[in-house]
Design a protein around this motif. Structure first.
Motif, PDB file in Angstrom:
ATOM      1  N   PHE A  23       0.805  -1.213   0.000  1.00  0.00           N
ATOM      2  CA  PHE A  23       0.000   0.000   0.000  1.00  0.00           C
ATOM      3  C   PHE A  23       0.841   1.267   0.000  1.00  0.00           C
ATOM      4  O   PHE A  23       0.404   2.305   0.472  1.00  0.00           O
ATOM      5  N   ALA A  24       2.051   1.187  -0.533  1.00  0.00           N
ATOM      6  CA  ALA A  24       2.872   2.398  -0.657  1.00  0.00           C
ATOM      7  C   ALA A  24       2.148   3.382  -1.573  1.00  0.00           C
ATOM      8  O   ALA A  24       1.441   2.998  -2.495  1.00  0.00           O
ATOM      9  N   ALA A  25       2.322   4.650  -1.289  1.00  0.00           N
ATOM     10  CA  ALA A  25       1.570   5.694  -1.996  1.00  0.00           C
ATOM     11  C   ALA A  25       1.949   5.754  -3.468  1.00  0.00           C
ATOM     12  O   ALA A  25       3.123   5.795  -3.823  1.00  0.00           O
ATOM     13  N   ASN A  26       0.929   5.742  -4.314  1.00  0.00           N
ATOM     14  CA  ASN A  26       1.151   6.002  -5.731  1.00  0.00           C
ATOM     15  C   ASN A  26       1.411   7.488  -5.895  1.00  0.00           C
ATOM     16  O   ASN A  26       0.824   8.300  -5.191  1.00  0.00           O
ATOM     17  N   GLY A  27       2.289   7.818  -6.821  1.00  0.00           N
ATOM     18  CA  GLY A  27       2.614   9.226  -7.045  1.00  0.00           C
ATOM     19  C   GLY A  27       2.719   9.535  -8.518  1.00  0.00           C
ATOM     20  O   GLY A  27       2.846   8.646  -9.354  1.00  0.00           O
ATOM     21  N   GLU A  28       2.643  10.824  -8.809  1.00  0.00           N
ATOM     22  CA  GLU A  28       2.803  11.286 -10.182  1.00  0.00           C
ATOM     23  C   GLU A  28       3.355  12.697 -10.159  1.00  0.00           C
ATOM     24  O   GLU A  28       3.232  13.412  -9.171  1.00  0.00           O
ATOM     25  N   THR A  29       3.980  13.061 -11.261  1.00  0.00           N
ATOM     26  CA  THR A  29       4.520  14.398 -11.407  1.00  0.00           C
ATOM     27  C   THR A  29       4.506  14.753 -12.889  1.00  0.00           C
ATOM     28  O   THR A  29       4.558  13.874 -13.735  1.00  0.00           O
ATOM     29  N   GLY A  30       4.407  16.018 -13.188  1.00  0.00           N
ATOM     30  CA  GLY A  30       4.375  16.443 -14.578  1.00  0.00           C
ATOM     31  C   GLY A  30       4.441  17.948 -14.694  1.00  0.00           C
ATOM     32  O   GLY A  30       4.341  18.661 -13.694  1.00  0.00           O
ATOM     33  N   ALA A  31       4.612  18.415 -15.925  1.00  0.00           N
ATOM     34  CA  ALA A  31       4.684  19.855 -16.163  1.00  0.00           C
ATOM     35  C   ALA A  31       4.327  20.172 -17.600  1.00  0.00           C
ATOM     36  O   ALA A  31       4.756  19.471 -18.517  1.00  0.00           O
ATOM     37  N   PRO A  32       3.553  21.249 -17.799  1.00  0.00           N
ATOM     38  CA  PRO A  32       3.339  21.762 -19.149  1.00  0.00           C
ATOM     39  C   PRO A  32       4.485  22.697 -19.518  1.00  0.00           C
ATOM     40  O   PRO A  32       5.088  23.316 -18.639  1.00  0.00           O
ATOM     41  N   VAL A  33       4.775  22.802 -20.799  1.00  0.00           N
ATOM     42  CA  VAL A  33       5.790  23.750 -21.271  1.00  0.00           C
ATOM     43  C   VAL A  33       5.271  24.492 -22.495  1.00  0.00           C
ATOM     44  O   VAL A  33       4.481  23.964 -23.258  1.00  0.00           O
ATOM     45  N   THR A  34       5.723  25.713 -22.621  1.00  0.00           N
ATOM     46  CA  THR A  34       5.464  26.509 -23.819  1.00  0.00           C
ATOM     47  C   THR A  34       6.708  27.331 -24.087  1.00  0.00           C
ATOM     48  O   THR A  34       6.921  28.371 -23.466  1.00  0.00           O
ATOM     49  N   GLY A  35       7.555  26.821 -24.958  1.00  0.00           N
ATOM     50  CA  GLY A  35       8.760  27.533 -25.333  1.00  0.00           C
ATOM     51  C   GLY A  35       9.807  27.651 -24.245  1.00  0.00           C
ATOM     52  O   GLY A  35      10.549  28.615 -24.201  1.00  0.00           O
ATOM     53  N   ASP A  36       9.889  26.667 -23.351  1.00  0.00           N
ATOM     54  CA  ASP A  36      10.906  26.728 -22.303  1.00  0.00           C
ATOM     55  C   ASP A  36      11.232  25.335 -21.772  1.00  0.00           C
ATOM     56  O   ASP A  36      10.868  24.337 -22.361  1.00  0.00           O
ATOM     57  N   THR A  37      11.918  25.286 -20.631  1.00  0.00           N
ATOM     58  CA  THR A  37      12.286  24.042 -19.970  1.00  0.00           C
ATOM     59  C   THR A  37      11.801  24.101 -18.532  1.00  0.00           C
ATOM     60  O   THR A  37      11.984  25.117 -17.863  1.00  0.00           O
ATOM     61  N   LYS A  38      11.188  23.003 -18.072  1.00  0.00           N
ATOM     62  CA  LYS A  38      10.710  22.945 -16.686  1.00  0.00           C
ATOM     63  C   LYS A  38      11.161  21.647 -16.040  1.00  0.00           C
ATOM     64  O   LYS A  38      11.250  20.611 -16.698  1.00  0.00           O
ATOM     65  N   LEU A  39      11.415  21.720 -14.735  1.00  0.00           N
ATOM     66  CA  LEU A  39      11.721  20.553 -13.921  1.00  0.00           C
ATOM     67  C   LEU A  39      10.518  20.274 -13.031  1.00  0.00           C
ATOM     68  O   LEU A  39       9.902  21.197 -12.507  1.00  0.00           O
ATOM     69  N   THR A  40      10.191  18.999 -12.856  1.00  0.00           N
ATOM     70  CA  THR A  40       9.060  18.629 -12.012  1.00  0.00           C
ATOM     71  C   THR A  40       9.523  18.326 -10.593  1.00  0.00           C
ATOM     72  O   THR A  40      10.715  18.181 -10.329  1.00  0.00           O
ATOM     73  N   SER A  41       8.560  18.179  -9.717  1.00  0.00           N
ATOM     74  CA  SER A  41       8.834  17.716  -8.358  1.00  0.00           C
ATOM     75  C   SER A  41       9.227  16.245  -8.413  1.00  0.00           C
ATOM     76  O   SER A  41       8.749  15.503  -9.270  1.00  0.00           O
ATOM     77  N   PRO A  42      10.081  15.799  -7.482  1.00  0.00           N
ATOM     78  CA  PRO A  42      10.475  14.384  -7.498  1.00  0.00           C
ATOM     79  C   PRO A  42       9.390  13.474  -6.926  1.00  0.00           C
ATOM     80  O   PRO A  42       8.573  13.904  -6.105  1.00  0.00           O
ATOM     81  N   ILE A  43       9.403  12.218  -7.378  1.00  0.00           N
ATOM     82  CA  ILE A  43       8.565  11.167  -6.801  1.00  0.00           C
ATOM     83  C   ILE A  43       9.446   9.956  -6.525  1.00  0.00           C
ATOM     84  O   ILE A  43      10.536   9.832  -7.072  1.00  0.00           O
ATOM     85  N   SER A  44       8.964   9.052  -5.694  1.00  0.00           N
ATOM     86  CA  SER A  44       9.722   7.854  -5.324  1.00  0.00           C
ATOM     87  C   SER A  44       9.320   6.671  -6.181  1.00  0.00           C
ATOM     88  O   SER A  44       8.140   6.475  -6.460  1.00  0.00           O
TER      89      SER A  44
END
Length: 121
Positions: A23-44
């Motif tokens: 029952f370890a927590a499911n996680g997700e991370t993501g980011a939209p971009v428009t003409g640039d670079t983005k870093l998301t939050s970390p997940i395990s």
């Protein structure tokens, strides 16, 4: 009575140890971009396959989604998924090791997004 107590204690310890893994927590991370670079939050990672996605929403430039893993020396890119005009939405299942941290670098001169689940949705 003592035998019942020991049996109960062993059963309890077994249930707790299996329950934390199952029952370890499911996680997700993501980011939209428009003409640039983005870093998301970390997940395990969870000792199982996760899903990595990239989508080109508008424009003509590719969307590059780099899966990054935290190492003792810092964040390292380990896999790149690219959405193009020919394949505007792409995904891959990728094994995420338990206890490790993962994040995304999402980059494009167009509009798009990248997403990572630490499970198969």
């Amino acid at each position: 009575m003592k035998k019942n107590w020991i049996s109960f204690l062993l059963l309890f310890v077994l249930m707790v140890s299996l329950g934390t893994e199952a029952f370890a927590a499911n996680g997700e991370t993501g980011a939209p971009v428009t003409g640039d670079t983005k870093l998301t939050s970390p997940i395990s990672g969870q000792h199982q396959y996760g899903k990595l996605e990239a989508e080109l929403r508008s424009g003509t430039y590719d969307v590059d989604v780099t899966l990054m893993e935290l190492t003792p020396t810092g964040w390292v890119g380990i896999y790149i998924l690219t959405a193009t005009n020919a394949n505007r939405a792409v995904s891959v299942n990728y094994y995420l090791e338990g206890g490790k941290q993962y994040r995304l670098q999402v980059k494009s001169q167009s509009s798009g997004w990248g997403h990572l689940y630490n499970y198969i949705p």
